[in-house]
Design a protein around this motif. Structure first.
Motif, PDB file in Angstrom:
ATOM      1  N   GLY A  34      42.522  40.327  41.743  1.00  0.00           N
ATOM      2  CA  GLY A  34      43.857  40.911  41.556  1.00  0.00           C
ATOM      3  C   GLY A  34      44.854  40.243  42.471  1.00  0.00           C
ATOM      4  N   SER A  38      47.315  44.170  46.189  1.00  0.00           N
ATOM      5  CA  SER A  38      46.875  45.150  45.199  1.00  0.00           C
ATOM      6  C   SER A  38      45.927  46.188  45.797  1.00  0.00           C
ATOM      7  CB  SER A  38      46.209  44.438  44.021  1.00  0.00           C
ATOM      8  OG  SER A  38      45.150  43.638  44.465  1.00  0.00           O
ATOM      9  N   GLU A 213      45.420  46.268  40.596  1.00  0.00           N
ATOM     10  CA  GLU A 213      46.833  46.015  40.853  1.00  0.00           C
ATOM     11  C   GLU A 213      47.503  47.319  41.261  1.00  0.00           C
ATOM     12  OE1 GLU A 213      49.566  44.640  37.697  1.00  0.00           O
ATOM     13  OE2 GLU A 213      50.124  43.134  39.195  1.00  0.00           O
ATOM     14  N   ARG A 234      47.623  43.351  31.015  1.00  0.00           N
ATOM     15  CA  ARG A 234      47.901  42.870  32.367  1.00  0.00           C
ATOM     16  C   ARG A 234      46.793  41.916  32.849  1.00  0.00           C
ATOM     17  NH1 ARG A 234      49.652  40.306  35.662  1.00  0.00           N
ATOM     18  NH2 ARG A 234      50.026  40.871  37.821  1.00  0.00           N
ATOM     19  N   PHE A 238      47.258  38.056  33.898  1.00  0.00           N
ATOM     20  CA  PHE A 238      46.804  37.569  35.203  1.00  0.00           C
ATOM     21  C   PHE A 238      45.933  36.326  35.038  1.00  0.00           C
ATOM     22  CE2 PHE A 238      43.652  37.647  38.713  1.00  0.00           C
ATOM     23  CZ  PHE A 238      44.518  37.568  39.785  1.00  0.00           C
TER      24      PHE A 238
END
Lengths: 244, 226
Positions: A34, A38, A213, A234, A238
């Motif tokens: 992450g 995070s 996150e 997400r 990433f």
């Protein structure tokens, strides 16, 4: 084997962890990935009680601990069944490589010196540093220091080993020698929880991936599934554009 | 410098250096050893944030560092008898020097403890050690190495400050010199002589400090070849 439920942690006004649930089975190699900030490192530190959680439960070998109210004695007991590898190694500066490994055996676990020494030498050999037993940390390279730190963490034969960005302070070449050692540990069936930015390690060595996150777990999945077809937008975002 | 002066200097030398060996050095060594214990305990209390004791430790450092050593000597030696506490000159000097230096050592040791990276303590915890085990085996040895040069400074300062004990009738080197001056009427030469003897003693302590530092530095500089 190890379970964390409802873990919360704030530093002052800022909430770092907002309800983490996590299960570690024996033999798991879990990569926690992450973006920076995070809460990955804080999560790991809370799990070894280097930070005291604001709320949360831990089930370790069928015993339940309140992560906020856990006693000193319980913490000591938990720590003696775990290993921890720091980002900046944190080798004992006043001890040789061998003594770094044996200290936790003789002082904390009351293992006889001779037996501890044998274990220590075996561990050094395992991380490819046979012959370095009398070197002090200051005269070892970063990669060598981190390998000694790994030897120190695995020497007491812990049930789970935590790695907090173990290669973030190392150049690519030294990163490689540390990852080799970790790969070998994983192959032996060691249970490992690894906070890392090394996507290749997460993909090729870990069997599970946790993507975090903003203090929450966005996605937890098998490594293969995660990298082939991430379920969350997400996660996809990433991974997209990351080189691994 | 004529023959008479040389004769006086030779004649007075044992009269001055013997009290130095019998009083100045023991006073320094005993008081400083006690001061180290006081300083270590005071520093540990502050470093570990021990409730109740921490404000006491800070109060002690505040009072002792904020008042003159000579006043402290007078309070203990001339003041306490009025409340029925009579202490002989030498033990009185030991107590005052130990308490005084303890406050300074406490600050030196505390700052040395704080200079050890927090990761060392955490690594000790993660190796399964308790707070006390980690302090004793990992943090204190490293802090002590940092503290040796400033502490050596303090020993040397204390060795010289023991001359203040003459004010509470401890028969140390300065008092012996004053007596010699009243016999020979050569203040310049005799005070220079005692100054040289102090220099001799402090040189000895400096030499010991160097040896100690060399030993303690082994772990830092390429000791693998040792």
């Amino acid at each position: 084997m190890l379970e964390v439920r409802g873990l919360f942690k704030s530093f002052g006004q800022s909430e770092i962890l907002r309800g983490i649930d996590l299960t570690v089975e024996k033999g798991d190699v879990i990569a926690i990935i992450g973006p920076s900030g995070s809460g990955k490192t804080t999560l790991l530190r809370c799990m070894n009680y280097l930070e005291r959680a604001d709320a949360g439960q831990m089930v370790f070998d069928d015993v339940t601990y309140d992560m906020k109210l856990v006693t000193k004695k319980e913490i000591l007991d938990i720590r003696r069944r775990t290993g921890f590898v720091f980002q900046n190694y944190n080798l004992f500066a006043n001890k040789t490589a061998l003594k770094n490994i044996t200290e936790g055996l003789t002082t904390a676990r009351k293992i006889p010196a001779e037996e501890a020494r044998e274990t220590g030498l075996r561990m050094l050999e395992k991380v490819g540093l046979a012959g370095y037993e009398d070197y002090y940390p200051a005269s070892l390279s970063g990669g060598q220091q981190q390998r000694v730190a790994i030897a120190r963490a695995i020497a007491p034969d812990p049930e789970v080993i935590y790695f907090d960005e173990p290669t973030s302070a190392l150049d690519p070449e030294l990163t490689k020698e540390v990852l080799e050692v970790m790969r070998a540990l994983a192959a032996e069936g060691s249970t490992m929880v690894v906070v890392t930015h090394e996507m290749a390690f997460a993909k090729n060595v870990a069997n599970k991936v946790i993507f975090m996150e903003g203090g929450r777990i966005v996605e937890a999945a098998d490594a293969e599934t995660f990298f082939a077809a991430p379920a969350q937008d997400r996660s996809r975002e990433f991974l997209h554009g990351l080189d691994y | 410098m004529n023959e008479r002066i040389i004769h006086i200097l030779i004649d007075s030398f044992p009269k001055i250096i013997l009290p130095g060996i019998a009083m100045t050095i023991p006073l320094t060594v005993i008081a400083f050893s006690l001061a180290l214990i006081i300083g270590l305990v005071t520093a540990m209390i502050q470093f570990a944030n021990v409730k109740v004791l921490k404000p006491l430790a800070r109060f002690y450092v505040w009072v002792v560092r904020g008042t003159p050593l000579l006043v402290q000597l007078f309070v203990v030696f001339y003041g306490l008898p009025s409340v029925g506490i009579l202490i002989d000159p030498f033990p009185a000097a030991v107590i005052v020097f130990a308490i005084n230096e303890g406050a300074y050592s406490a600050e030196t040791i505390r700052s040395a403890l704080e200079a050890v990276p927090a990761g060392q303590l955490e690594a000790g915890y993660c190796a399964g050690m308790t707070y006390m085990q980690t302090m004793r085996r990992i943090v204190l040895p490293q802090a002590l190495r940092t503290a040796v040069p400033p502490l050596s400074n303090s020993v040397i300062a204390m060795l010289k400050d023991t001359s203040l004990a003459a004010n509470i009738t401890v028969a140390e080197m300065l008092m012996a010199t004053q007596r010699a001056v009243s016999v020979y009427y050569e203040p310049l030469w005799l005070y220079l002589e005692v100054g040289l003897i102090y220099l001799l003693f402090t040189t000895l302590f400096t030499w010991l400090q160097r040896r100690l530092e060399k030993r303690l530095n082994r772990s830092v500089k390429g000791a693998q070849n040792a």
